[in-house]
Write a protein that holds these residues in place. Structure first.
Motif, PDB file in Angstrom:
ATOM      1  N   ASP A  41       0.859  -1.173   0.000  1.00  0.00           N
ATOM      2  CA  ASP A  41       0.000   0.000   0.000  1.00  0.00           C
ATOM      3  C   ASP A  41       0.900   1.229   0.000  1.00  0.00           C
ATOM      4  OD1 ASP A  41       0.830   0.362   2.687  1.00  0.00           O
ATOM      5  OD2 ASP A  41      -1.094  -0.235   3.535  1.00  0.00           O
ATOM      6  N   ASP A  42       0.364   2.392   0.315  1.00  0.00           N
ATOM      7  CA  ASP A  42       1.169   3.619   0.260  1.00  0.00           C
ATOM      8  C   ASP A  42       2.318   3.630   1.265  1.00  0.00           C
ATOM      9  OD1 ASP A  42      -0.430   4.581  -1.754  1.00  0.00           O
ATOM     10  OD2 ASP A  42      -1.663   5.815  -0.433  1.00  0.00           O
ATOM     11  N   GLU A  43       2.159   2.919   2.388  1.00  0.00           N
ATOM     12  CA  GLU A  43       3.146   2.957   3.468  1.00  0.00           C
ATOM     13  C   GLU A  43       4.018   1.716   3.590  1.00  0.00           C
ATOM     14  OE1 GLU A  43       1.503   5.549   7.146  1.00  0.00           O
ATOM     15  OE2 GLU A  43       0.632   3.546   6.969  1.00  0.00           O
ATOM     16  N   THR A  44       3.512   0.581   3.162  1.00  0.00           N
ATOM     17  CA  THR A  44       4.123  -0.698   3.516  1.00  0.00           C
ATOM     18  C   THR A  44       4.299  -1.594   2.308  1.00  0.00           C
ATOM     19  OG1 THR A  44       2.926  -0.543   5.613  1.00  0.00           O
ATOM     20  CG2 THR A  44       3.882  -2.684   5.093  1.00  0.00           C
ATOM     21  N   ILE A  45       5.332  -2.432   2.364  1.00  0.00           N
ATOM     22  CA  ILE A  45       5.519  -3.482   1.372  1.00  0.00           C
ATOM     23  C   ILE A  45       5.860  -4.776   2.116  1.00  0.00           C
ATOM     24  CG2 ILE A  45       7.943  -2.911   0.956  1.00  0.00           C
ATOM     25  CD1 ILE A  45       7.341  -3.611  -2.043  1.00  0.00           C
TER      26      ILE A  45
END
Length: 169
Positions: A41-45
């Motif tokens: 997502d925008d914050e996490t991989i």
């Protein structure tokens, strides 16, 4: 489970100390840093480790290059990251019928400085002397899992992860 193959730890340490951050490369979609992804997502991989010591070995990372868990991440950011660690833990437990899920934050300023969490399912029935740190240490060898099997594993973990997200709602 596949037998572990020897791992050249000395060459790996020299490589990671000399190359750019592999997590940042992965987040930028640089093909040189390809890993099988589970979630993003925008914050996490979240992705499968290239050097797994156990099947389903994953890493959970902030996408932004942050190095110090205590100083670079706010409490809210940390809690959002840990929520993903928890969801992944549940997905791995169901996918691999794991006895336990190991979670560690590793790395150093000399190499792999990007904050990341190792989330690893411990298979049921593994002998005690092969559990805990022994199970996670590349010095004891890594699994050589063919790319097609890694892709299938990623697909299964991804499906379980999304199921955990849906159950949470």
């Amino acid at each position: 489970m596949s037998d572990r193959q020897p791992f050249d730890l000395k060459a790996y340490v020299q490589d990671i100390a000399a190359r750019p951050c592999f997590i940042c490369g992965l987040a930028r979609n640089d093909p040189a840093f390809f890993h099988h992804r589970i979630f993003e997502d925008d914050e996490t991989i979240i992705f499968l480790s290239k050097y797994p010591t156990l099947p389903g070995y994953c890493l959970v990372c902030p996408k932004e290059h942050l190095e110090d868990l205590a100083q670079d991440i706010s409490t809210d950011e940390y809690l959002r990251l840990q929520e993903k660690v928890h969801l992944l833990s549940r997905a791995l437990k169901s996918t691999f019928d794991a006895e336990r899920i190991y979670v560690l934050s590793l790395g150093s300023q000399q190499a792999n400085s990007h904050v990341h969490f190792h989330v690893v399912p411990l298979p049921s029935g593994m002998p005690l002397e092969e559990q805990q740190y022994h199970a996670l240490m590349a010095e004891h060898g890594i699994l050589q899992i063919p790319d097609d099997e890694m892709a299938e594993m990623a697909r299964r973990v991804t499906a379980a992860y999304h199921s955990e997200i849906a159950d949470r709602c």
